[in-house]
Design an enzyme around this catalytic site. Structure first.
Site, short mmCIF file in Angstrom:
data_model
loop_
_atom_site.label_atom_id
_atom_site.label_comp_id
_atom_site.label_asym_id
_atom_site.label_seq_id
_atom_site.Cartn_x
_atom_site.Cartn_y
_atom_site.Cartn_z
N GLY A 15 -15.49 -8.81 -7.82
CA GLY A 15 -14.66 -9.83 -7.21
C GLY A 15 -15.15 -11.26 -7.34
N GLY A 52 -14.07 -10.23 -1.14
CA GLY A 52 -13.93 -10.28 -2.60
C GLY A 52 -12.66 -10.99 -3.03
N THR A 104 -10.75 -0.19 -6.15
CA THR A 104 -9.60 -0.88 -5.54
C THR A 104 -8.28 -0.32 -6.08
OG1 THR A 104 -10.86 -2.88 -5.24
CG2 THR A 104 -8.51 -3.19 -5.56
N THR A 120 -8.82 -5.55 -10.44
CA THR A 120 -9.91 -4.75 -9.88
C THR A 120 -11.17 -5.03 -10.67
OG1 THR A 120 -10.74 -2.53 -9.42
CG2 THR A 120 -9.22 -2.73 -11.29
N GLY A 121 -12.28 -5.10 -9.96
CA GLY A 121 -13.54 -5.38 -10.65
C GLY A 121 -14.47 -6.19 -9.77
N ARG A 181 -18.90 -10.43 3.61
CA ARG A 181 -18.48 -10.71 2.22
C ARG A 181 -16.98 -10.38 2.02
NH1 ARG A 181 -16.16 -7.58 -2.23
NH2 ARG A 181 -16.75 -8.63 -4.14
N1 ASP Z 1 -12.42 -6.41 -6.61
C1 ASP Z 1 -12.94 -5.70 -5.48
C2 ASP Z 1 -13.90 -6.59 -4.74
O1 ASP Z 1 -14.65 -7.29 -5.36
C3 ASP Z 1 -13.64 -4.44 -5.85
C4 ASP Z 1 -12.85 -3.52 -6.75
O2 ASP Z 1 -11.98 -3.96 -7.47
O3 ASP Z 1 -13.08 -2.32 -6.72
O4 ASP Z 1 -13.94 -6.53 -3.53
#
Ligand code: ASP
Length: 349
Positions: A267, A243, A213, A264-265, A241
Site C-alpha cells: 500500500g 494502507g 485484499t 492490491t499490493g 497504519r
Molecule cells: N494494499 C493493502 C494494504 O497495503 C494490502 C493488500 O493489498 O493486500 O493495506
C-alpha cells in the site's frame, strides 16, 4: 492513436442534444446488456508450489461465487456500485481472503479494516479506515458516500456512524482465523530476529505475510462504472497504519470518462504513486486503452519504484485489464455472455 469510443459517443450525444435545442444531455448510449464485472482477491507470492489442489479449487469456487453475485445484480438492471458491493461481500465473508473474516492481524493481535468505494457517474466516494467491529466494511463505505457529508471516516467515529445507519456490528474476534494468527506469530518472530529496526524489518517481510485484499470493478446497463476495495491491511501493522485501500486515487478510483480501478499490493507504494488515479489519468488524457495504461503503471512506474502488486481495471465499454507484477493474483471477470474467467497464477494469462 486509440479512439476513445466512450468519449466520442458522448461528444456525438452532446452535439445531437444541442442541435435539438434540449438542455438534457444523456451520456447513456451504452448498449443494454453490455454489463461486465472484474474482481481480485489479492496479489502476492501465489505459485502452484504454494497452493494445494484443494486450496486452488476453493479459491476458484469462491471467486466464481463472488463474480456471479455481482453479475446477478447487473443482469437484473442493478447499478454498478451495488454489483461491486455484492461481489466484495462474498469475499469479505470468506476466510480465504484478507478482508472481513480472515483479515490479517495487527501487531497487537486485532483486526483493523479499511475499505473504499467510488462511483464513476457522479465522482462520489466513501471510505473507512481502521474499523474493528463493522461486519461489512464495504457496506459502510456506501453509507459514508450517500448518508454523510464526508468521504472518509475512521476508527470509533466510523463505528458509531455504522451503528446509527443500522449496520451490523460484531466483536473483533468474529474476523479471527487460525491461519492468519499463525502468520502473525511467524511475522513477529521474523521482525524480532531481524537486525534491522522494526519498521524496516516489517517493510521487507515476504509478500505472503502481507497481501490478500479484495476488490471489484463493474459496468452496468446504463454504462456507469464503479470500483470498491476492502482489506485487513498488512500483517503485524502497527501504530494505526493505514494502507492504500481506503484512499481514493491510490487503491480505488472510478470516472465514467476513463476507468474504474481496484488495487492490491504494498500500500505505501500505491499511495505514493497514486496508482489507481494515475492509470485512469493516462486513459483520460493520453487516450490510452485500459490495458496500456495498466501495464505502464504496474510494470513501469510501480515496479521501477520497488512496489509489488496489481490492479483490476474496467472502462465504460466493458474493456477489462488485470495487470500485476507479483507471481500471482487471484482474479476473474465476467462479461455480457455470463461466462466466468478465473485465473490465479502468472502463467494463466
Ligand atoms: N494494499 C493493502 C494494504 O497495503 C494490502 C493488500 O493489498 O493486500 O493495506
Amino acid at each position: 492513436m486509440k479512439i476513445n469510443t466512450t468519449k466520442s459517443k458522448l461528444l456525438l450525444s452532446v452535439l445531437a442534444t444541442a442541435m435539438l435545442g434540449s438542455t438534457a444531455v444523456s451520456a447513456d448510449d451504452h448498449k443494454p446488456n453490455d454489463i461486465a464485472i472484474a474482481i481480485h482477491g489479492g496479489a502476492g507470492t501465489i505459485t502452484r508450489a504454494n497452493l494445494t489442489a484443494e486450496q486452488e479449487q476453493a479459491y476458484k469456487d469462491k471467486l466464481q461465487e463472488a463474480l456471479q453475485a455481482g453479475y446477478a445484480v447487473l443482469d437484473d438492471g442493478g447499478d454498478s456500485t451495488s454489483a461491486v458491493i455484492a461481489a466484495i461481500q462474498i469475499m469479505e465473508a470468506s476466510p480465504l481472503f484478507n478482508s472481513g473474516v480472515g483479515a490479517v492481524y495487527t501487531w497487537d493481535g486485532e483486526h483493523e479494516l479499511d475499505a473504499s468505494l467510488m462511483e464513476g457517474k457522479t465522482g462520489n466516494a466513501g471510505a473507512v479506515a481502521g474499523v474493528k467491529t463493522v461486519k461489512s466494511p464495504i457496506a459502510l463505505t456506501r453509507e459514508v458516500m450517500e448518508k454523510s457529508v464526508h468521504v472518509m471516516l475512521s476508527g470509533e467515529g466510523a463505528e458509531s456512524f455504522a451503528q446509527k445507519q443500522g449496520l451490523e456490528l460484531v466483536d473483533n474476534s468474529y474476523f479471527n482465523t487460525d491461519h492468519r494468527y499463525q502468520q502473525l506469530l511467524r511475522a513477529k518472530e521474523k521482525i524480532k530476529a531481524s537486525e534491522q529496526p522494526e519498521q524496516q524489518a516489517w517493510e521487507y517481510l515476504d509478500l505472503d505475510y502481507k497481501y490478500g485484499t479484495v476488490g471489484a470493478v463493474a459496468v452496468d446497463k446504463e454504462g456507469n462504472i464503479s470500483a470498491g476495495t476492502s482489506t485487513g491491511g498488512m500483517t503485524a501493522k502497527r501504530y494505526g497504519r493505514i494502507g492504500d485501500s481506503p484512499i481514493i486515487g491510490a487503491g480505488t478510483w472510478a470516472d465514467n470518462d476513463s476507468c474504474a480501478v481496484s488495487a492490491t499490493g504494498h500500500g505505501e507504494y500505491f499511495i505514493r504513486y497514486h496508482v489507481a488515479a494515475d492509470i485512469c489519468s493516462r486513459v483520460k488524457y493520453q487516450n490510452k486503452s485500459v490495458a496500456e495504461a495498466g501495464d505502464e503503471v504496474i510494470h513501469g512506474v510501480l515496479q521501477e519504484a520497488g512496489g509489488a502488486g496489481g490492479v483490476i481495471i474496467i472502462d465504460a465499454d466493458g474493456n477489462i485489464a488485470m495487470p500485476f507484477n507479483t507471481e500471482g493474483m487471484y482474479r476473474g471477470y465476467m462479461k455480457a455472455d455470463g461466462k466466468a474467467h478465473i485465473a490465479i497464477y502468472r502463467e494463466d494469462d
